[in-house]
Design a protein around this motif. Structure first.
Motif, PDB file in Angstrom:
ATOM      1  N   ASP A 176       0.899  -1.451  -0.054  1.00 12.59           N
ATOM      2  CA  ASP A 176      -0.381  -0.111   0.714  1.00 12.59           C
ATOM      3  C   ASP A 176       0.234   1.233  -0.183  1.00 12.59           C
ATOM      4  O   ASP A 176       1.372   1.793   1.088  1.00 12.59           O
ATOM      5  CB  ASP A 176      -1.357   0.427   1.201  1.00 12.59           C
ATOM      6  N   PRO A 177       1.077   1.520  -1.461  1.00  9.84           N
ATOM      7  CA  PRO A 177       2.553   2.605  -1.355  1.00  9.84           C
ATOM      8  C   PRO A 177       2.015   4.102  -0.761  1.00  9.84           C
ATOM      9  O   PRO A 177       2.580   4.949  -0.458  1.00  9.84           O
ATOM     10  CB  PRO A 177       2.792   2.777  -2.363  1.00  9.84           C
ATOM     11  N   ASP A 178       0.541   4.163  -1.041  1.00  6.78           N
ATOM     12  CA  ASP A 178       0.466   5.087  -1.030  1.00  6.78           C
ATOM     13  C   ASP A 178       0.162   5.659   0.865  1.00  6.78           C
ATOM     14  O   ASP A 178       0.277   6.765   1.083  1.00  6.78           O
ATOM     15  CB  ASP A 178      -1.182   5.361  -1.401  1.00  6.78           C
ATOM     16  N   LEU A 179      -0.484   4.704   1.579  1.00  6.82           N
ATOM     17  CA  LEU A 179      -0.484   4.326   3.192  1.00  6.82           C
ATOM     18  C   LEU A 179       1.023   4.698   3.335  1.00  6.82           C
ATOM     19  O   LEU A 179       1.492   5.272   4.635  1.00  6.82           O
ATOM     20  CB  LEU A 179      -1.496   3.329   3.820  1.00  6.82           C
ATOM     21  N   VAL A 180       2.281   3.836   3.400  1.00  7.17           N
ATOM     22  CA  VAL A 180       2.624   3.847   3.974  1.00  7.17           C
ATOM     23  C   VAL A 180       4.483   4.541   3.381  1.00  7.17           C
ATOM     24  O   VAL A 180       4.967   5.105   4.515  1.00  7.17           O
ATOM     25  CB  VAL A 180       3.413   2.160   3.200  1.00  7.17           C
TER      26      VAL A 180
END
Length: 221
Positions: free
Chosen positions: A176-180
């Motif tokens: 989850d690149p957006d979150l992390v």
């Protein structure tokens, strides 16, 4: 003692799992002296992997030195190359679950917690270093020390720009690149705020195979 009796005695001695593994190790090493065994045990104590104490057996004390006993220390050792900080990410997410409110979504809570964690880190660094007013270049130098300790592998591309060769949150960031990446950005921005480095800023600047955040002089962002 007959040869059969001796063989039975040897088998019974090796029935103990620890004794059997020690025997296998000594056979593989071609022999080891008591002094060398004690040297390696004390090295493990010095590294914090074992703890040493002196046995106090019941009954009358015998003459001579009190036996030294070794036991595993309460330590969890993990090694990763390149460096990973999954415990930091997990701690932020756990705190975010506990802090979430109906008025704030899970993502917003996680970013708020990450910012708070970064501020705490920056404030602790400021208390330790007492750096005074930080210009942009000095702020980035201080930040590079912290980033290096936490495995970001900072690269000072220019006096006013630092990019990060390693993402300590991979491979979880890929899920989850957006979150992390958002958590990472909030953490490092919070660090600069806690440090009092108003002349520097953290921005999202993803690049393949590297961390998604760059640190720059505020005037250069």
């Amino acid at each position: 003692m007959s040869s059969d009796d001796a063989a039975l005695t040897a088998v019974s001695v090796l029935a103990d799992d620890l004794r059997r593994r020690m025997y296998a190790f000594i056979r593989g090493a071609g022999g080891i002296s008591r002094k060398l065994a004690a040297f390696h045990l004390d090295k493990l104590v010095a590294a914090g992997l074992l703890r040493a104490s002196y046995d106090r057996p019941d009954g009358p004390r015998r003459a001579g030195r009190t036996p030294k006993a070794y036991a595993p220390a309460d330590i969890d050792v993990q090694v990763s190359i390149p460096h990973r900080e999954h415990a930091v990410l997990a701690g932020i997410l756990i705190d975010a679950v506990a802090a979430e409110t109906p008025a704030e979504g899970a993502r917003q809570t996680a970013l708020r917690v990450a910012d708070g964690r970064g501020r705490e880190l920056g404030e602790a660094e400021r208390d330790r270093l007492r750096p005074g007013r930080l210009g942009a270049e000095r702020a980035l130098t201080v930040a590079c020390d912290m980033l290096d300790r936490h495995g970001f592998e900072p690269v000072r591309a220019e006096p006013t720009r630092v990019w990060l060769r390693n993402c300590p949150f991979r491979p979880l960031a890929a899920r989850d690149p957006d979150l992390v990446c958002g958590i990472n950005h909030a953490l490092l921005a919070g660090y600069l705020h806690g440090l009092g480095a108003t002349t520097a800023t953290a921005i999202l600047a993803p690049r393949p195979g590297a961390c998604c955040v760059e640190l720059r002089a505020a005037s250069a962002s």
